[in-house]
Write a protein that holds these residues in place. Structure first.
Motif, PDB file in Angstrom:
ATOM      1  N   TRP A  13       0.436  -5.002   3.945  1.00 53.05           N
ATOM      2  CA  TRP A  13      -0.743  -5.380   4.530  1.00 53.05           C
ATOM      3  C   TRP A  13      -0.727  -6.929   4.130  1.00 53.05           C
ATOM      4  O   TRP A  13      -0.608  -7.415   3.127  1.00 53.05           O
ATOM      5  N   ASP A  57      -3.328  -9.874   4.839  1.00 50.56           N
ATOM      6  CA  ASP A  57      -4.829 -10.415   5.343  1.00 50.56           C
ATOM      7  C   ASP A  57      -5.523  -9.217   5.796  1.00 50.56           C
ATOM      8  O   ASP A  57      -5.993  -9.708   6.861  1.00 50.56           O
ATOM      9  N   GLY A  58      -5.354  -8.085   5.378  1.00 48.62           N
ATOM     10  CA  GLY A  58      -6.206  -7.004   6.044  1.00 48.62           C
ATOM     11  C   GLY A  58      -5.585  -6.304   7.193  1.00 48.62           C
ATOM     12  O   GLY A  58      -6.034  -5.495   7.828  1.00 48.62           O
ATOM     13  N   ILE A  59      -4.281  -6.844   7.497  1.00 52.37           N
ATOM     14  CA  ILE A  59      -3.541  -6.115   8.949  1.00 52.37           C
ATOM     15  C   ILE A  59      -2.367  -5.620   8.420  1.00 52.37           C
ATOM     16  O   ILE A  59      -1.411  -6.390   7.712  1.00 52.37           O
ATOM     17  N   ASP A  60      -2.185  -4.459   8.984  1.00 54.62           N
ATOM     18  CA  ASP A  60      -0.793  -3.622   8.470  1.00 54.62           C
ATOM     19  C   ASP A  60       0.524  -4.542   9.225  1.00 54.62           C
ATOM     20  O   ASP A  60       0.189  -4.363  10.609  1.00 54.62           O
ATOM     21  N   CYS A  61       1.208  -5.168   8.621  1.00 50.97           N
ATOM     22  CA  CYS A  61       2.316  -5.925   9.136  1.00 50.97           C
ATOM     23  C   CYS A  61       3.736  -5.034   8.791  1.00 50.97           C
ATOM     24  O   CYS A  61       4.821  -6.005   8.744  1.00 50.97           O
ATOM     25  N   SER A  62       3.808  -3.926   8.358  1.00 56.13           N
ATOM     26  CA  SER A  62       4.844  -3.076   8.022  1.00 56.13           C
ATOM     27  C   SER A  62       6.167  -3.413   8.814  1.00 56.13           C
ATOM     28  O   SER A  62       7.253  -3.641   8.498  1.00 56.13           O
ATOM     29  N   VAL A  82       0.928  -1.366  -0.048  1.00 59.05           N
ATOM     30  CA  VAL A  82       0.064   0.011   0.059  1.00 59.05           C
ATOM     31  C   VAL A  82       0.859   1.164   0.079  1.00 59.05           C
ATOM     32  O   VAL A  82       1.601   1.429   0.941  1.00 59.05           O
ATOM     33  N   ALA A 108       3.395   0.597   2.904  1.00 56.11           N
ATOM     34  CA  ALA A 108       2.883  -0.267   3.947  1.00 56.11           C
ATOM     35  C   ALA A 108       2.839  -1.505   3.336  1.00 56.11           C
ATOM     36  O   ALA A 108       2.286  -1.830   2.050  1.00 56.11           O
TER      37      ALA A 108
END
Ligand code: CDP
Ligand code: CDP
Length: 225
Positions: free
Chosen positions: A80, A82-87, A71, A78
Motif C-alpha cells: 500500500w 499512501d493508503g492505496i493498494d498498489c501491489s 500488508v 500487499a
C-alpha cells in the motif's frame, strides 16, 4: 518451543527469493518482508510524481512524504502506498525498468535500511532482497544466497507473466534480468553480493518445494543451536 530466528535471503532477479521467503514465513509463522517491494513502491511514486530519478535528494524527500505499508495477506503480501493498494502497479515494466536506478542512491538506501531494520522483530523474520545479509541484517541467524542460471530465471519470469496475462518475449526478459543484475552488482552502495557467511543455494534444477524443504532444514539447524 523453538525460538524465532532471522533469515536473510539475497540473490539476483527472479531466483525465487520472494516465492520461497513467503512460503518459509507461512510455515514458520514468521514476519515476511519483501524489501524489493519497498524500492518498487518508491519508484512507482516517483514516476507518478514526475521526480528526477537521478536526484538522491529529491527521491529522499519524496520517500519522507510517502507511506509504504507491507500488508500481510493470505499467501503473500500487499503493498500500500499512501493508503492505496498498489501491489500490481509496482510490478509494471516501467517500474521494473527504473527501480535499480532509484535503489542506487545512498540517502534513499540509508532511509530504506532504517525502515527495514525497524520492521524486523524478535519473533522470527524472513527478509528478501539484495543487501539483507550484508547490510540490513548483518547478524542474521541464517543467510541464504539464492541463485539460478539466467536462462532458468528468464524462463520462470516468462511463465509467471504468461499466467498473469502479460505477454513478453523470453529474450527481452533475459536482457532485463541481466541489465538489472549488472546495475545491482556494480553500484557503489551495498551492491548485490554474497555475504561471506551466506549459504549458496543454486535452484536451477530445483522445484519450489525442494527449495522450501532445503531452507527449512537449514533454519531448523539454526534454531537448535
Ligand atoms: O523480484 P525481482 O527480482 O524482480 O526484484 P525485487 O526483489 O522486487 O527488487 C527490485 C529492485 O530493487 C532490484 O533490482 C534492486 O535494484 C532493488 N533492491 C535493492 O537494491 N535492494 C534490496 N534489498 C531489494 C531490492
Ligand atoms: O523474488 P525473486 O525475483 O528472486 O523471484 P520470484 O518472484 O520469487 O520467482 C520468480 C518465478 O520463479 C516465480 O513465478 C516462481 O513461481 C518461480 N520459481 C520456480 O519456478 N522455481 C523455483 N524453485 C523458484 C521460483
Amino acid at each position: 518451543m523453538l525460538k524465532g530466528i532471522s533469515i536473510a535471503i539475497d540473490g539476483p532477479a527472479a531466483a525465487g527469493k520472494s516465492t520461497i521467503a513467503k512460503r518459509i514465513a507461512q510455515k514458520l509463522h514468521y514476519t515476511y518482508i519483501d524489501t524489493g517491494a519497498m524500492y518498487r513502491a518508491l519508484t512507482h511514486k516517483a514516476i507518478q510524481s514526475d521526480i528526477d530519478m537521478d536526484s538522491d535528494n529529491d527521491l529522499a524527500d519524496l520517500l519522507m512524504d510517502t507511506e509504504i505499508l507491507l500488508v500481510p495477506e493470505k499467501g503473500g503480501q500487499a503493498v500500500w502506498i499512501d493508503g492505496i493498494d498498489c501491489s500490481e502497479e509496482i510490478r509494471s515494466q516501467l517500474v521494473t525498468g527504473a527501480v535499480s536506478k532509484v535503489a542506487s542512491h545512498p540517502t534513499v538506501r540509508k532511509m530504506m535500511v532504517d525502515k527495514q531494520r525497524a520492521l524486523a522483530n524478535d519473533s522470527g523474520v524472513v527478509m528478501d532482497g539484495r543487501d539483507i545479509g550484508t547490510e540490513v541484517l548483518p547478524n542474521a541467524d541464517l543467510k541464504i544466497f539464492m541463485t539460478a542460471s539466467v536462462d532458468e530465471r528468464a524462463e520462470r519470469r516468462f511463465q509467471e507473466n504468461e499466467k498473469r496475462g502479460i505477454h513478453s518475449s523470453l529474450e527481452s526478459l533475459k536482457e532485463d534480468i541481466e541489465r538489472r543484475d549488472r546495475a545491482d552488482s556494480e553500484r557503489e552502495v551495498s551492491p548485490l553480493k554474497k555475504a561471506a557467511d551466506a549459504i549458496l543455494v543454486d535452484t536451477t534444477s530445483m522445484s519450489i518445494d525442494d527449495v522450501v524443504d532445503k531452507v527449512i532444514e537449514l533454519a531448523e539447524m539454526r534454531m537448535e543451536r
